[in-house]
Design a protein around this motif. Structure first.
Motif, PDB file in Angstrom:
ATOM      1  N   PHE A  55      51.282  66.333  74.714  1.00 14.88           N
ATOM      2  CA  PHE A  55      52.370  65.364  74.725  1.00 14.88           C
ATOM      3  C   PHE A  55      53.560  65.876  75.512  1.00 14.88           C
ATOM      4  CE2 PHE A  55      50.229  63.680  70.774  1.00 14.88           C
ATOM      5  CZ  PHE A  55      49.726  62.576  71.415  1.00 14.88           C
ATOM      6  N   GLN A  56      53.790  67.175  75.524  1.00 12.70           N
ATOM      7  CA  GLN A  56      54.869  67.723  76.352  1.00 12.70           C
ATOM      8  C   GLN A  56      54.554  67.500  77.829  1.00 12.70           C
ATOM      9  OE1 GLN A  56      55.417  71.819  75.285  1.00 12.70           O
ATOM     10  NE2 GLN A  56      56.710  71.319  73.531  1.00 12.70           N
ATOM     11  N   GLU A  57      53.297  67.732  78.208  1.00 10.08           N
ATOM     12  CA  GLU A  57      52.889  67.529  79.606  1.00 10.08           C
ATOM     13  C   GLU A  57      52.976  66.050  79.977  1.00 10.08           C
ATOM     14  OE1 GLU A  57      49.088  69.320  80.336  1.00 10.08           O
ATOM     15  OE2 GLU A  57      49.790  71.288  79.690  1.00 10.08           O
ATOM     16  N   SER A  58      52.606  65.166  79.060  1.00  9.38           N
ATOM     17  CA  SER A  58      52.665  63.728  79.331  1.00  9.38           C
ATOM     18  C   SER A  58      54.099  63.273  79.534  1.00  9.38           C
ATOM     19  CB  SER A  58      52.054  62.939  78.174  1.00  9.38           C
ATOM     20  OG  SER A  58      50.684  63.208  78.060  1.00  9.38           O
ATOM     21  N   SER A  59      55.018  63.743  78.703  1.00  9.24           N
ATOM     22  CA  SER A  59      56.403  63.308  78.848  1.00  9.24           C
ATOM     23  C   SER A  59      57.033  63.894  80.109  1.00  9.24           C
ATOM     24  CB  SER A  59      57.229  63.662  77.608  1.00  9.24           C
ATOM     25  OG  SER A  59      57.144  65.031  77.317  1.00  9.24           O
ATOM     26  N   LYS A  60      56.622  65.075  80.547  1.00 10.62           N
ATOM     27  CA  LYS A  60      57.102  65.627  81.811  1.00 10.62           C
ATOM     28  C   LYS A  60      56.610  64.774  82.971  1.00 10.62           C
ATOM     29  CE  LYS A  60      57.300  70.465  80.398  1.00 10.62           C
ATOM     30  NZ  LYS A  60      56.703  71.789  80.558  1.00 10.62           N
ATOM     31  N   ALA A  61      55.359  64.332  82.910  1.00  9.41           N
ATOM     32  CA  ALA A  61      54.791  63.493  83.969  1.00  9.41           C
ATOM     33  C   ALA A  61      55.483  62.132  83.998  1.00  9.41           C
ATOM     34  CB  ALA A  61      53.294  63.316  83.761  1.00  9.41           C
ATOM     35  N   ASP A  62      55.821  61.584  82.827  1.00 11.80           N
ATOM     36  CA  ASP A  62      56.507  60.288  82.764  1.00 11.80           C
ATOM     37  C   ASP A  62      57.894  60.385  83.391  1.00 11.80           C
ATOM     38  OD1 ASP A  62      54.337  59.195  81.483  1.00 11.80           O
ATOM     39  OD2 ASP A  62      55.200  59.388  79.467  1.00 11.80           O
ATOM     40  N   ARG A  63      58.571  61.483  83.161  1.00 10.98           N
ATOM     41  CA  ARG A  63      59.922  61.643  83.692  1.00 10.98           C
ATOM     42  C   ARG A  63      59.920  61.875  85.209  1.00 10.98           C
ATOM     43  NH1 ARG A  63      62.067  66.175  80.024  1.00 10.98           N
ATOM     44  NH2 ARG A  63      60.020  66.094  79.130  1.00 10.98           N
ATOM     45  N   SER A  64      58.832  62.437  85.722  1.00  8.40           N
ATOM     46  CA  SER A  64      58.792  62.712  87.162  1.00  8.40           C
ATOM     47  C   SER A  64      58.352  61.485  87.955  1.00  8.40           C
ATOM     48  CB  SER A  64      57.880  63.911  87.448  1.00  8.40           C
ATOM     49  OG  SER A  64      56.543  63.587  87.140  1.00  8.40           O
ATOM     50  N   GLY A  65      58.038  60.395  87.266  1.00 16.31           N
ATOM     51  CA  GLY A  65      57.677  59.164  87.943  1.00 16.31           C
ATOM     52  C   GLY A  65      56.209  59.023  88.283  1.00 16.31           C
TER      53      GLY A  65
END
Length: 66
Positions: A55-65
């Motif tokens: 989930f940390q990796e997913s939220s980082k990917a969401d923030r990077s667009g």
């Protein structure tokens, strides 16, 4: 009377009623249950760490667009 799961219900003498009914297998089962509970806790911890990582990796990917 004493009930034993999988075996039935048995009548005991009143003199024996004060003594707890413990079969030889109870100690073995208790140890096995403790081992199983420990393994389940360990698995729960591992799953929690994996979910946290994913989930940390997913939220980082969401923030990077992505």
């Amino acid at each position: 009377m004493v009930g034993q799961q999988g075996k039935g219900v048995f009548v005991r003498d009143q003199a024996d009623a004060d003594e707890p009914v413990v079969s030889a297998g109870d100690d073995v089962l208790t140890k096995q249950l403790a081992e199983i509970l420990g393994a389940v806790r360990d698995l729960g911890d591992r799953v929690a760490r994996l979910e946290e990582s994913v989930f940390q990796e997913s939220s980082k990917a969401d923030r990077s667009g992505r």
